[in-house]
Design an enzyme around this catalytic site. Structure first.
Site, PDB file in Angstrom:
ATOM      1  N   ARG A  52     -86.055  77.872  78.061  1.00 49.13           N
ATOM      2  CA  ARG A  52     -85.628  77.484  76.703  1.00 49.13           C
ATOM      3  C   ARG A  52     -86.325  76.219  76.230  1.00 49.13           C
ATOM      4  NH1 ARG A  52     -81.094  80.576  75.150  1.00 49.13           N
ATOM      5  NH2 ARG A  52     -79.658  81.129  76.812  1.00 49.13           N
ATOM      6  N   LYS A  55     -88.500  91.376  65.306  1.00 49.86           N
ATOM      7  CA  LYS A  55     -89.246  92.424  66.026  1.00 49.86           C
ATOM      8  C   LYS A  55     -88.868  93.758  65.403  1.00 49.86           C
ATOM      9  CE  LYS A  55     -88.952  90.897  70.839  1.00 49.86           C
ATOM     10  NZ  LYS A  55     -88.357  91.272  72.147  1.00 49.86           N
ATOM     11  N   GLU A  64     -80.341  82.775  63.539  1.00 47.40           N
ATOM     12  CA  GLU A  64     -80.574  83.478  64.809  1.00 47.40           C
ATOM     13  C   GLU A  64     -81.961  83.166  65.347  1.00 47.40           C
ATOM     14  OE1 GLU A  64     -79.834  84.943  67.375  1.00 47.40           O
ATOM     15  OE2 GLU A  64     -78.749  86.808  67.150  1.00 47.40           O
ATOM     16  N   ASP A  65     -82.117  83.278  66.654  1.00 50.32           N
ATOM     17  CA  ASP A  65     -83.442  83.081  67.236  1.00 50.32           C
ATOM     18  C   ASP A  65     -84.338  84.295  67.001  1.00 50.32           C
ATOM     19  OD1 ASP A  65     -81.947  84.714  68.921  1.00 50.32           O
ATOM     20  OD2 ASP A  65     -82.388  83.606  70.753  1.00 50.32           O
ATOM     21  N   ASP A 101     -83.816  91.656  67.107  1.00 50.35           N
ATOM     22  CA  ASP A 101     -84.477  92.642  67.968  1.00 50.35           C
ATOM     23  C   ASP A 101     -83.942  94.032  67.613  1.00 50.35           C
ATOM     24  OD1 ASP A 101     -86.034  93.575  70.106  1.00 50.35           O
ATOM     25  OD2 ASP A 101     -84.521  93.130  71.592  1.00 50.35           O
ATOM     26  N   ASP A 139     -84.588  82.312  76.039  1.00 52.31           N
ATOM     27  CA  ASP A 139     -84.584  82.297  77.496  1.00 52.31           C
ATOM     28  C   ASP A 139     -84.900  83.653  78.118  1.00 52.31           C
ATOM     29  OD1 ASP A 139     -82.082  83.545  76.654  1.00 52.31           O
ATOM     30  OD2 ASP A 139     -81.516  83.426  78.759  1.00 52.31           O
ATOM     31  N   GLY A 177     -79.506  80.592  71.766  1.00 51.54           N
ATOM     32  CA  GLY A 177     -80.912  80.739  71.368  1.00 51.54           C
ATOM     33  C   GLY A 177     -81.331  79.985  70.126  1.00 51.54           C
TER      34      GLY A 177
END
Ligand code: IMP
Ligand code: MG
Length: 177
Positions: free
Chosen positions: A163, A129, A97-98, A101, A157, A43
């Site tokens: 992506r 998030k 990191e992407d 969460d 993704d 990611g």
């Protein structure tokens, strides 16, 4: 591909601007510290590539691959698929990191790397998030705080698709329901 997107959440231009700001901020904070950026594959790949071009200090880079997700729901299990190739003892680490969460992945990774005695561990995430957080982990650098929606593009993704979108989009719910 684009018909599967309900709306654009973050445009390519906003991405460019915020990523540049974080790159400049990290460069100020880590001047003279020769940090090692650790990208969490897959990611991170577009975010990291753009971020690094805004980092102006001496540094190195490495990558790890972990898996924790299948589809849109976390399995709760984290697996290391590719470990580091560099020694991190005594080094300042910045995990890239992407998206942060539940925090389960990053919490696991932080503990996993801590054992190797780095000088420090910081987290740089493209998106955060906070509404979904389960583990006690926070980002030192975050480009965007987003609501609780499943997003794709710019490296992220859904089942390995989307992506390559140049923006962050919210996926239509009928795609994964
Ligand atoms: P966490 O362990 O729940 O924090 O999950 C982190 C990982 O789940 C991220 O690195 C992503 O790979 C994936 N993930 C979480 N939310 C999303 C999303 O909205 N879109 C795509 N991938 C996501
Ligand atoms: Mg990820």
């Amino acid at each position: 591909m684009e018909r599967d997107i309900e709306r654009v959440l973050i445009s390519a231009q906003e991405l460019e601007e915020h990523v540049a700001e974080i790159g400049a901020q990290i460069s100020r904070d880590f001047e003279g510290k020769d940090p090692i950026f650790i990208g969490v594959l897959k990611g991170c790949f577009i975010f990291m590539a753009d971020l690094m071009r805004h980092v102006s200090i001496k540094c190195s880079m490495d990558f790890m691959a972990v898996s924790s997700y299948s589809g849109t729901t976390s399995t709760g299990a984290v697996k290391i698929n590719k470990d580091l190739s560099e020694d991190i003892e005594g080094r300042h680490i910045i995990i890239v990191e992407d998206i942060l969460d539940s925090g389960v992945t990053l919490n696991y990774l932080k503990n996993f790397l801590m054992v190797r005695n780095p000088a420090s561990i910081s987290i740089a995430t493209l998106m955060d998030k906070p509404a979904r957080r389960k583990a006690d982990v926070y980002a030192d650098y975050s480009c965007f705080e987003i609501p609780d929606a499943f997003v794709v593009g710019y490296g992220l993704d859904y089942n390995e698709r989307y992506r390559n979108l140049p923006y962050i989009g919210v996926l239509k719910s009928e795609i994964y329901s």
